[in-house]
Design a protein around this motif. Structure first.
Motif, short mmCIF file in Angstrom:
data_model
loop_
_atom_site.label_atom_id
_atom_site.label_comp_id
_atom_site.label_asym_id
_atom_site.label_seq_id
_atom_site.Cartn_x
_atom_site.Cartn_y
_atom_site.Cartn_z
N GLU A 42 0.77 -1.21 -0.18
CA GLU A 42 -0.06 0.03 0.00
C GLU A 42 0.81 1.08 -0.15
OE1 GLU A 42 -3.01 -0.04 -0.68
OE2 GLU A 42 -2.82 -2.68 -1.01
N ARG A 82 -7.56 -7.73 -3.88
CA ARG A 82 -6.91 -6.40 -4.16
C ARG A 82 -5.31 -6.37 -4.97
NH1 ARG A 82 -5.93 -0.30 -4.38
NH2 ARG A 82 -3.91 -0.09 -2.89
N TYR A 83 -4.45 -7.02 -4.83
CA TYR A 83 -3.58 -8.09 -5.29
C TYR A 83 -3.12 -8.32 -6.65
CZ TYR A 83 -2.58 -7.39 -0.80
OH TYR A 83 -2.44 -7.30 1.02
N THR A 122 -5.92 -7.55 -8.92
CA THR A 122 -6.24 -6.19 -10.02
C THR A 122 -4.97 -5.87 -9.63
OG1 THR A 122 -8.25 -6.61 -8.45
CG2 THR A 122 -7.44 -4.58 -9.88
#
Length: 621
Positions: free
Chosen positions: A384, A458-459, A461
């Motif tokens: 992040e 999340r990862y 994407t």
């Protein structure tokens, strides 16, 4: 000595570098390396004749004495350098080693054969300086005094005292400066090439058959003086390393392993050092290369699999990973810890990315899910921080999902040569290996999240966007990758460099199989030398085949021609012989044996000339 200190020299006994010496102590382990004992000038009286075993080159050009003419043989007994001198009808053995975990060097003498005892005299030449510097003594007065079993030295008020000791030999204090010792290698580097050493102690002893004796140089006045016990201790340490390698299920061993393979296991251990930090008293790190490197984040993470997992020490790998997790700041791992101590520096874009790969390989070898669970929040925070942006303009470009970094007067990749404010190879923009590592880190997080039954979207994407955009690295005109894309003021940098090989060697390659083959082919054809890959293609503008003399030329060479790599070199850098018939990504797979060979060979060759003959140019010699 497992805490960053070392003893180093040439087989002939003549110091050619400022880093040569019998005791270079890590006063603030694993850094603060300080030369304390520079040399030992032995004189042996045998059969009415005197033999001087030492060798020095002086600023005048004279070489005296020339003790190398008496060397009959040299070998490594495990990690212990061992000389045999032929002195008339006598044969004298000398061994040098350091005690693990302490700033102590032992020099042991044993008469192997001869018709009569030998008379031994030795002058201990000392110093007190940072290992990067040189001493010009002037009227410097050290405090040299007799202590129990020898001589104590205090260079100045506030300095660390050190001791020149022996349980068998008599020792008398002296204070005589030897001026203008000459260092040939420093002359070639364009650096200060001579210095002064203080003759601080005179040792005397008789050497008899069956009665070896030992000189001890140390910062610990109460260290072990029994040479036989100290030797047994070191030999047991070496045997333990080989036993761990032979017995651990994580190591790869075959009947076809060469006879010299165990020597690499022992060499690998010399890079692993203790770094105790709050909360991790058993923390470890990795010295990036002897002589002049300390522990660096990038080098530690790249070398970790070969130095620890391939040698049967997964617990050491775990300690290194946990220790470095304490230094994660703004999503980044330290570039290095200054040798003089102080706060770590974070001027690196790839150390954090190599951390993901080191953790992945550790978990693949150990299945240690408790450590995975402990590190996952830290790794997630690092991702992040890179997406949001961190130091040195390092951020994910929202337009294409690729990682961008750099700016004026900043060097962030392994090609980090800098002279004053001039960054030799800035590589500002989106470097090819950085984005291969970024994709690898994202795919690694997908694996970890699935294993821990945590959300993966999340990862997935982030990875999908970055992998699709990686196509812009392909240079169809040269059938290989651009070195950097979207570089301010440049655009796409088509310089042929070895960095693109990481896009092939990492477990999650963003290239097609045909592209992988093409990258291997061009690296083999244009960059491969007998000792590794050139850092720049020989037909590129700025390529330098050979260098000598000035520090500027040496620094330029590091990024404009050199082949090989430092202590972190492992299978990602090396092209195996199998690429001649099978030039695919499998040729770069992380076989443990290959990791070990390439990592442990590093102390002997940091960089070499770009063109044949590939003479070592910056190494432990």
């Amino acid at each position: 000595n497992a805490i960053g200190g070392y003893a180093s020299g040439s087989i002939a006994g003549c110091a050619t570098r400022r880093y040569h010496g019998i005791l270079l102590a890590a006063l603030h382990p694993p850094v603060g390396r300080t030369q304390l004992v520079a040399a030992l000038d032995e004189i042996i009286d045998c059969g009415g004749k005197s033999y001087e075993l030492a060798a020095h080159k002086w600023a005048s050009g004279a070489v005296a004495p020339q003790g190398f003419q008496y060397i009959e043989s040299f070998r490594l007994d495990g990690t212990i350098p061992t000389w045999i001198y032929a002195l008339g009808d006598a044969r004298l053995e000398r061994r040098i080693w350091m005690r693990q975990g302490g700033n102590t060097t032992y020099v042991r003498y044993a008469l192997l054969s001869g018709s009569s005892p030998l008379e031994f005299h030795a002058k201990a030449l000392v110093n007190y300086r940072d290992h990067h510097s040189a001493t010009h003594a002037g009227d410097w007065q050290m405090r040299v005094a007799s202590v129990n079993h020898g001589v104590g030295v205090l260079a100045y008020d506030g300095a660390a005292p050190f001791y020149l000791l022996s349980a068998e030999a008599a020792a008398d204090p002296r204070h005589i400066w030897y001026r203008d010792c000459f260092f040939q290698a420093e002359r070639e580097r364009g650096l200060d090439d001579h210095e002064d050493h203080l003759f601080a102690a005179q040792f005397r002893a008789a050497i008899e058959l069956g009665k070896p004796f030992t000189l001890v140089f140390t910062t610990d006045e109460n260290t072990l003086l029994d040479g036989d016990s100290a030797l047994s201790e070191q030999l047991a340490h070496d045997s333990g390393l080989l036993a761990a390698f032979a017995g651990h299920p994580s190591t790869s061993k075959t009947n076809s392993d060469p006879a010299w393979f165990p020597q690499l296991v022992l060499a690998a251990d010399q890079f692993v050092v203790q770094r105790s930090i709050p909360g991790e008293p058993n923390g470890h790190s990795v010295i990036a290369g002897y002589h002049w490197f300390g522990d660096w984040g990038r080098d530690t993470m790249i070398a970790l699999p070969g130095l620890t997992l391939a040698t049967g020490h997964p617990e050491t790998a775990r300690q290194i990973l946990l220790a470095f997790s304490k230094f994660v700041d703004a999503g980044m791992l330290p570039n290095n810890f200054p040798d003089a101590g102080g706060k770590p520096e974070y001027n690196t874009i790839d150390a954090a990315l190599w951390y993901f790969e080191a953790v992945r390989q550790y978990l693949e070898a150990t299945h240690d899910m408790a450590t995975c669970e402990k590190l996952f929040p830290i790794l997630a925070g690092m991702i992040e921080a890179h997406v949001a942006g961190t130091r040195y303009n390092i951020h994910v470009d929202p337009a294409d999902g690729l990682l961008h970094g750099g700016g004026p007067r900043v060097q962030l990749t392994w090609m980090d040569a800098k002279i004053g404010d001039w960054v030799v190879t800035p590589r500002t923009g989106k470097p090819v290996e950085i984005n291969a590592l970024w994709i690898n880190a994202l795919e690694t997080m997908v694996q970890f999240a699935k294993t821990l039954q945590l959300p993966v979207e999340r990862y997935e994407t982030l990875s999908a966007v970055a992998k699709a955009s990686f196509a812009k690295f392909w240079n169809s005109d040269r059938n290989c990758c651009y070195d950097v894309v979207d570089s301010p003021g440049i655009g796409n940098d088509a310089s042929l460099r070895p960095n693109q090989i990481f896009a092939v060697s990492l477990p999650f390659s963003p290239l097609t199989e045909d592209q992988q083959k093409a990258v291997v082919d061009v690296c083999r054809t244009e960059l491969l030398t007998p000792v590794g890959l050139r850092s720049l293609g020989p037909h590129e503008i700025g390529y330098t085949a050979h260098y000598q003399a000035s520090l500027v030329n040496a620094t330029l060479h590091i990024t404009r021609a050199r082949s090989g790599a430092g202590s972190w070199a492992h299978s990602h850098w090396r092209i195996s012989a199998s690429t001649r018939t099978r030039p695919r990504r499998a040729a770069f797979s992380n076989r443990k044996g290959k990791q070990l060979i390439c990592t442990a060979s590093a102390p002997w060759r940091k960089s070499t000339m770009g063109n044949s003959p590939s003479r070592p140019a910056a190494a432990l010699l």
